[in-house]
Design a protein around this motif. Structure first.
Motif, mmCIF file in Angstrom:
data_model
loop_
_atom_site.group_PDB
_atom_site.id
_atom_site.type_symbol
_atom_site.label_atom_id
_atom_site.label_comp_id
_atom_site.label_asym_id
_atom_site.label_seq_id
_atom_site.Cartn_x
_atom_site.Cartn_y
_atom_site.Cartn_z
ATOM 1 N N ARG A 1 -27.448 27.611 26.271
ATOM 2 C CA ARG A 1 -27.741 29.014 26.749
ATOM 3 C C ARG A 1 -28.593 29.706 25.753
ATOM 4 O O ARG A 1 -29.173 30.910 26.031
ATOM 5 C CB ARG A 1 -26.374 29.861 26.755
ATOM 6 C CG ARG A 1 -25.610 29.293 28.051
ATOM 7 C CD ARG A 1 -24.057 30.062 27.824
ATOM 8 N NE ARG A 1 -24.015 31.553 27.206
ATOM 9 C CZ ARG A 1 -23.515 31.867 26.260
ATOM 10 N NH1 ARG A 1 -22.958 31.075 25.520
ATOM 11 N NH2 ARG A 1 -23.548 33.330 26.006
ATOM 12 N N PRO B 1 -34.403 35.868 27.046
ATOM 13 C CA PRO B 1 -33.606 36.621 28.018
ATOM 14 C C PRO B 1 -34.477 37.079 29.305
ATOM 15 O O PRO B 1 -35.569 37.098 29.331
ATOM 16 C CB PRO B 1 -33.659 37.949 27.231
ATOM 17 C CG PRO B 1 -33.431 37.599 25.824
ATOM 18 C CD PRO B 1 -34.445 36.406 25.872
ATOM 19 N N GLY B 2 -33.895 36.648 30.563
ATOM 20 C CA GLY B 2 -34.652 36.834 31.732
ATOM 21 C C GLY B 2 -35.179 35.533 32.296
ATOM 22 O O GLY B 2 -35.647 35.603 33.339
ATOM 23 N N ARG C 1 -33.856 32.261 31.603
ATOM 24 C CA ARG C 1 -32.998 31.156 31.649
ATOM 25 C C ARG C 1 -33.063 30.385 32.797
ATOM 26 O O ARG C 1 -33.216 29.124 32.728
ATOM 27 C CB ARG C 1 -31.650 31.454 31.433
ATOM 28 C CG ARG C 1 -30.604 30.369 31.472
ATOM 29 C CD ARG C 1 -29.278 31.045 30.988
ATOM 30 N NE ARG C 1 -29.143 31.442 29.876
ATOM 31 C CZ ARG C 1 -28.129 32.089 29.293
ATOM 32 N NH1 ARG C 1 -26.971 32.211 30.064
ATOM 33 N NH2 ARG C 1 -28.282 32.694 28.071
#
Length: 301
Positions: A140, A144-145, A147
């Motif tokens: 993970r 950010p945004g 993935r």
């Protein structure tokens, strides 16, 4: 990438990501440099060329960048996502109004260079362990945004995907164990909470914890920061727990899967894979991947 079935991206997700990137780049007044120097009647031909060896990923996003800025632009992909390319190889051609070509160039290249970099770096890890049955998998730890598209690129590079978020699989980590009171109790609580299609994995940092986890029967066990010798012993413990022969162990998909994590890099992954673990997770294939050098070479008609 080998195999006939390659991952695909949702067109809706692609458009959302690219539209946001175009809005960010064009701002309130648009591409004032291009508006000031290029007349609206000018047309252009352009080629997107690879300048390095690598694996291509992100062509749908590059295409969308040009299409969303001007539907009159013609984008022709000359390779497919997942293809391996060499320096000087053209990846795509773009033709149409020059203003739109120039204004969409950076967004198209940003996506294509970054995702091709992720795919190419993943391929280097996957190539190192191709002689084993282990798979390199992402985590993970993604931008950010991005993935979903980064995980898409990992698969194109020959890797596999771990969970996409906190909502699609249960991974019980050391802090969960510390708060909940133990490995077995955490696994049993997760089983009672989850639906029958939700996988449960638990992280352990020693072989005694692993034995405790095996008794509670999770779907997978994450072996955190263990040496190759410890990993080999963990594989043997798992084999004996399931009563399998050495030959049958790798062929039985229903057994508990083992995932190694920690201290994974291009120098260590081969030795880790040769211990017999099923998966090797690393954040490096997304967080440390260098971009693939791709340029857009333009020629006025």
């Amino acid at each position: 990438m080998t195999g006939s079935l390659r991952p695909e991206l949702s067109p809706l997700m692609v458009d959302d990501l690219v539209r946001a990137a175009l809005i960010e780049d064009l701002g309130r007044a648009g591409d004032i440099t291009t508006y000031a120097t290029i007349g609206p009647e000018k047309r252009a031909l352009a080629a997107m060329n690879s300048r390095e060896h690598g694996v291509v990923a992100g062509l749908p996003l590059a295409r969308a960048a040009f299409r969303l800025l001007d539907p009159a632009l013609r984008f022709e992909a000359l390779v497919a996502d997942g293809d391996r390319v060499v320096p000087g190889q053209p990846l795509a051609r773009v033709e149409g109004p020059a203003r739109a070509v120039l204004s969409a160039e950076r967004v198209a290249l940003n996506f294509l260079m970054h995702l091709s970099g992720v795919a190419s770096y993943t391929a280097r890890f996957a190539d190192e362990i191709a002689h084993t049955s282990a798979r390199v998998t992402c985590t993970r730890k993604t931008l950010p945004g991005l993935r979903s598209v980064e995980k898409y690129a990992v698969r194109l590079g020959g890797g596999s995907n771990h969970r996409y978020g906190l909502d699609d699989a249960i991974l019980i980590k050391d802090n969960h164990i510390a708060v909940s009171g133990g490995v077995a109790s955490a696994i049993l609580a997760a089983r009672a909470y989850a639906g029958h299609l939700v996988k449960v994995e638990v992280e352990v940092d020693g072989l005694e914890q692993m034995r405790e986890a095996l008794a509670a029967r999770p779907d997978a066990i994450l072996l955190d920061n263990m040496t190759p010798d410890m990993l080999r012993e963990a594989v043997e413990i798992n084999r004996k727990h399931h009563g399998l022969s050495v030959e049958a162990y790798a062929e039985i998909p229903a057994r508990i899967a083992l995932e190694a994590s920690g201290n994974v890099n291009l120098q260590t992954i081969k030795a880790i894979a040769e211990t017999g673990v099923d998966y090797i997770s690393t954040s490096k294939i997304t967080m440390a991947a260098p971009t693939l050098d791709i340029g857009l070479d333009i020629e006025l008609e």
